[in-house]
Scaffold this active site. Structure first.
Site, short mmCIF file in Angstrom:
data_model
loop_
_atom_site.label_atom_id
_atom_site.label_comp_id
_atom_site.label_asym_id
_atom_site.label_seq_id
_atom_site.Cartn_x
_atom_site.Cartn_y
_atom_site.Cartn_z
CG ASP A 243 -2.56 3.87 -3.53
OD1 ASP A 243 -3.84 3.28 -4.23
OD2 ASP A 243 -3.10 3.96 -2.32
CD GLU A 244 -4.91 -1.71 -1.00
OE1 GLU A 244 -5.56 -2.26 0.01
OE2 GLU A 244 -5.55 -0.31 -1.20
CG ASP B 115 -1.57 1.00 0.75
OD1 ASP B 115 -1.60 1.84 0.35
OD2 ASP B 115 -3.25 1.16 2.10
#
Length: 494
Positions: A105-106, A11
């Protein structure tokens, strides 16, 4: 549950805000809020400096301004975020063929499937190497969680934030989870948490002690049984490389309610075109067009039309959206519009192109012409920072401030023929203020120009790292100078 912590969850830390701080030297170490800037704007991401004032994601921007009036408020730059996300996902793909992106983003990574880790020591080493690689390639930091299941890996990365690594040894799950809030478990939102609280359950240990029968009684068979298993750390969901999208959609919230029917139709057509751009960008087509309308009183209506077959033709989607709009009463005003396409496929139905032409001809319009009215400008999908551009057919002329807000978005890149690359700090009263600096440069100087200055123009974002390290052979040969220390324990933090 696996016997080794070979599921990794990455993350990125305050992704949008961190990217803006990396791109703008004058904002490093200062509170930054990224999101919609209009009266109805919502915070997308807040930097850790801004979070100290109580600002968080999904908060109304107006409330954030009251809490942190001196923060920098910027409109999202999705072009930059997608570029950085692609760099990160490429690194993850080098670790395993099983990478499950959850957002820009993960992502989850199955290290065992990639043969890059099979025990605690190798998982820790890969986790540390990944953090180092991300920093070297993107200039940003990410937090890594390692565990024997997806649920625990995600919990670990959250506990490791910011810029840390946490490994949960198999067999220690129950002890780790027991004191945590029930909100830490997937599927427990505010409503479910409140329901459990009224039943006297606020921690994961409370759920485990209550037993499966009690949770089923409170929440139903599926949800209750699932939560009972997760309270003991059980989660056998696999990492899935292909997460097939079920729909593609875009929507805009307007700073002021729209009342003009012509203007509303123009906005629907513009949204339809943006939706098709996303559809084509994903290499897909769709069969069902969906229109979403949120009216002045917050009531939300959806209307849909299923076509004869899947299409990615903007004219077909635009005209279907317009037909759906005709069935919606907008006389009280509209605060949000959205257009989506569902029933996705990997091919198009050719006769739909003829369908659009036939419908235009039946309406008395030449088949070769489009009913589209060119939009004066666009804003990023999901961003309500400045509202939509003025309708070219509107009787009210566009003011200088409206033109500035549309063309010069706060935080977006510009280039001046004399001063070079910079970014917009703000605009209004026929002026635009620019700070001239680049990633890696010292904080730059600020200058103000007329909004129609011929030497000033919008520009594309610059790379956050000018000369990134070559990781084409990673992870087999990580550069020793960048590898960093490998933690000997189960936890590593900066």
């Amino acid at each position: 549950m696996r016997a080794a912590p070979t599921i990794l969850h990455l993350d990125m830390d305050a992704f949008y805000a961190s990217a803006e701080q990396a791109a703008k030297p004058s904002l490093r170490g200062k509170p930054v809020v990224v999101g919609g800037l209009g009266p109805r704007g919502v915070v997308a991401t807040a930097s850790y400096e801004a979070r100290r004032f109580g600002v968080h994601s999904a908060m109304p921007t107006a409330q954030a301004r009251r809490l942190a009036p001196n923060a920098a408020y910027l409109v999202p730059r999705f072009q930059l975020y997608r570029t950085v996300s692609d760099q990160v996902m490429e690194l993850l793909a080098r670790l395993s063929p099983l990478v499950e992106p959850l957002s820009l983003d993960e992502a989850f990574v199955d290290l065992e499937a990639g043969g890059t880790a099979d025990d605690t020591a190798s998982a820790l080493e890969i986790g540390e190497q990944l953090r180092t690689a991300i920093k070297a390639v993107t200039g940003l930091t990410g937090s890594v969680g390692l565990a024997g299941s997806k649920m625990l890996a995600k919990i670990a990365s959250e506990e490791a934030k910011p810029n840390g690594l946490l490994l949960i040894e198999p067999g220690t799950e129950r002890e780790l989870l027991a004191p945590m809030s029930v909100r830490i478990l997937p599927g427990v939102g505010p409503a479910t948490a409140d329901h459990l609280r009224r039943a006297g359950m606020t921690t994961v240990d409370d759920l485990a002690e209550a037993g499966e029968d009690e949770l089923v009684r409170l929440l139903g068979k599926a949800h209750g049984s699932s939560l009972h298993r997760m309270a003991f750390g059980y989660d056998d969901r696999p990492v899935v490389a292909e997460r097939d999208a079920k729909s593609v959609s875009v929507e805009d919230t307007f700073d002021a309610d729209l009342h003009d029917r012509v203007r509303i139709r123009t906005e629907v057509e513009r949204l339809a075109d943006r939706c098709v751009q996303r559809l084509r960008g994903a290499g897909r087509s769709g069969r069902t067009v969906v229109l979403k309308v949120r009216r002045y009183d917050f009531s939300t209506l959806t209307r849909s039309e299923t076509l004869r077959g899947p299409t990615d033709d903007p004219t077909v989607v635009r005209e279907a959206s317009a037909r759906l709009l005709e069935a919606v009463d907008t006389t009280g005003g509209v605060r949000l519009l959205g257009v989506g396409v569902t029933g996705l496929a990997d091919y198009t139905q050719e006769d739909l192109f003829a369908q659009a032409a036939d419908e235009r001809t039946a309406a008395g319009e030449p088949a070769g012409e489009s009913a589209e009215v060119p939009a004066a400008g666009t804003v990023p999908a999901g961003d309500d920072a400045t509202g939509p551009p003025c309708d070219p057919r509107s009787e009210v002329p566009e003011s200088a401030d409206q033109r500035a807000a549309r063309r010069w978005l706060a935080g977006h890149d510009v280039h001046h023929e004399t001063y070079g690359h910079g970014w917009v700090q703000g605009s209004g009263v026929g002026r635009v203020t620019v700070r001239f600096e680049e990633p890696g440069s010292p904080p730059g100087r600020v200058r103000t120009f007329r909004i129609d200055d011929p030497e000033l123009r919008p520009a594309d974002p610059l790379p956050l790292v000018r000369d990134p390290v070559d990781y084409s052979s990673w992870p087999a040969s990580l550069p020793k100078s960048l590898s960093g220390p490998v933690s000997s324990g189960a936890e590593s933090r900066p």
